[in-house]
Design an enzyme around this catalytic site. Structure first.
Site, PDB file in Angstrom:
ATOM      1  N   TYR A  44       0.954  -1.101   0.086  1.00 20.35           N
ATOM      2  CA  TYR A  44      -0.124  -0.145  -0.040  1.00 20.35           C
ATOM      3  C   TYR A  44       0.813   1.229   0.107  1.00 20.35           C
ATOM      4  O   TYR A  44       2.097   1.108   0.507  1.00 20.35           O
ATOM      5  CB  TYR A  44      -0.879  -0.147   1.220  1.00 20.35           C
ATOM      6  CG  TYR A  44      -1.777   1.233   1.260  1.00 20.35           C
ATOM      7  CD1 TYR A  44      -2.758   1.574   0.208  1.00 20.35           C
ATOM      8  CD2 TYR A  44      -1.640   2.110   2.489  1.00 20.35           C
ATOM      9  CE1 TYR A  44      -3.531   2.797   0.532  1.00 20.35           C
ATOM     10  CE2 TYR A  44      -2.412   3.254   2.328  1.00 20.35           C
ATOM     11  CZ  TYR A  44      -3.316   3.514   1.657  1.00 20.35           C
ATOM     12  OH  TYR A  44      -4.124   4.518   1.622  1.00 20.35           O
ATOM     13  N   THR A  46       1.605   3.633   1.797  1.00 22.01           N
ATOM     14  CA  THR A  46       2.556   4.299   2.888  1.00 22.01           C
ATOM     15  C   THR A  46       3.280   3.119   3.302  1.00 22.01           C
ATOM     16  O   THR A  46       4.230   3.521   4.165  1.00 22.01           O
ATOM     17  CB  THR A  46       1.537   4.534   4.173  1.00 22.01           C
ATOM     18  OG1 THR A  46       0.808   3.218   4.448  1.00 22.01           O
ATOM     19  CG2 THR A  46       0.668   5.526   3.902  1.00 22.01           C
ATOM     20  N   LYS A  47       3.555   2.225   2.879  1.00 25.32           N
ATOM     21  CA  LYS A  47       4.382   1.097   3.188  1.00 25.32           C
ATOM     22  C   LYS A  47       5.932   1.275   2.589  1.00 25.32           C
ATOM     23  O   LYS A  47       6.077   2.373   1.794  1.00 25.32           O
ATOM     24  CB  LYS A  47       4.150  -0.481   2.531  1.00 25.32           C
ATOM     25  CG  LYS A  47       2.808  -0.656   3.101  1.00 25.32           C
ATOM     26  CD  LYS A  47       2.708  -0.620   4.759  1.00 25.32           C
ATOM     27  CE  LYS A  47       1.485  -1.178   5.501  1.00 25.32           C
ATOM     28  NZ  LYS A  47       0.072  -0.454   5.142  1.00 25.32           N
ATOM     29  N   ASN A  48       6.994   0.616   2.963  1.00 27.49           N
ATOM     30  CA  ASN A  48       8.293   0.663   2.500  1.00 27.49           C
ATOM     31  C   ASN A  48       8.520   0.312   1.141  1.00 27.49           C
ATOM     32  O   ASN A  48       9.722   0.982   0.832  1.00 27.49           O
ATOM     33  CB  ASN A  48       9.315  -0.063   3.567  1.00 27.49           C
ATOM     34  CG  ASN A  48       9.191   0.506   5.055  1.00 27.49           C
ATOM     35  OD1 ASN A  48       8.592   1.616   5.201  1.00 27.49           O
ATOM     36  ND2 ASN A  48       9.499  -0.214   6.036  1.00 27.49           N
TER      37      ASN A  48
END
Ligand SMILES: Cc1ncc(COP(=O)(O)O)c(C=O)c1O
Length: 249
Positions: A44, A46-48
């Site tokens: 998603y 916002t993930k790394n």
């Protein structure tokens, strides 16, 4: 995880790791994703590693892999995606009522180029983590995440735990106060069983999971990202300390 796997083994359950945040993580010498029967990672936004939406399931089990592959593409029989390939038309069948959970090639092409900067981005977040840890050392209004020698942390979220007994405000007001200082803080997470849907479905079971509830009322996530400069991180730390000092009992 050892205790969870033991319980699962006793009761014939499969363990699915929620490794949504954990692409860089290791536990007890094993990579996150290899600690249960299957693991899911989130890509998603916002993930790394971000592909906008989507994610990845990993497993060593052929049975789980087959089940997931088929269900993730309309429940169509294996290799149905090749049905219009150069080798000609391939017959296919619906085996289960499935979903459309396939990742698009377009998304994969965004993600694959981020793989090579996973470790360097982690290094940046580790440095930011150390800054927060040293800035907050000695404060009695909050606790920082403990370190564990068995864990290589993915450093996805820097979560502080407020000592509400030492503060005159609730966690939600603390987050608002940080916002007023121009710091976008978050809450990860509100315990599932306290959400309205589950309260209505199962009845109000607050006090049944005291640790989840205690943390759920006290946790605050601070910004952590390779996009932040050293000064950004220091100004977040200053804002947190200012809010703590102002609302100290
Ligand atoms: C811990 C955790 N698990 C699962 C998810 C779900 O991931 P996705 O949005 O890719 O379905 C998230 C998303 O933020 C998460 O933070």
């Amino acid at each position: 995880m050892a205790a969870i796997n033991e319980i699962a083994c006793l009761h014939g359950l499969a363990v699915i790791e929620d490794a949504a945040h954990a692409i860089e993580a290791w536990y007890g010498g094993r990579k996150a994703g290899r600690l249960g029967d299957a693991a899911v990672f989130s890509f998603y936004a916002t993930k790394n590693l971000a592909t906008g939406e989507g994610g990845m399931l990993v497993t060593d089990s052929d049975a789980i892999e087959e089940k997931v592959r088929v269900r993730s593409l309309h429940g169509l029989s294996r290799d149905a995606w090749k049905r219009y390939s150069a080798e000609g038309f391939k017959p296919y069948e619906v085996l289960y009522p499935g979903f459309k959970y396939n990742m698009m090639d377009l998304q994969a092409s965004l993600g694959i180029h981020q793989l090579r900067r996973i470790e360097s981005s982690l290094c940046v977040r580790e440095a930011q983590w150390r800054t927060y840890a040293s800035e907050f050392r000695g404060l009695d209004t909050l606790r920082i995440p403990p370190e564990d020698r068995e864990v290589r942390h993915a450093r996805h979220l820097f979560t502080i735990e407020l000592n509400l007994a030492a503060l005159r405000i609730s966690r939600d007001r603390f987050v608002e106060a940080l916002r007023a200082e121009n710091v976008g803080a978050g809450v990860h997470f509100t315990p599932l069983h306290t959400h309205r849907f589950y309260r209505e479905l199962f009845g109000d079971r607050r006090w049944h999971l005291p640790n989840a509830e205690r943390i759920g009322e006290r946790t605050v996530s601070l910004p952590l990202s390779p996009a932040l400069t050293v000064d950004d991180v220091l100004s977040v730390a200053t804002a947190v300390k200012r809010v703590c000092a102002y609302y100290r009992r």
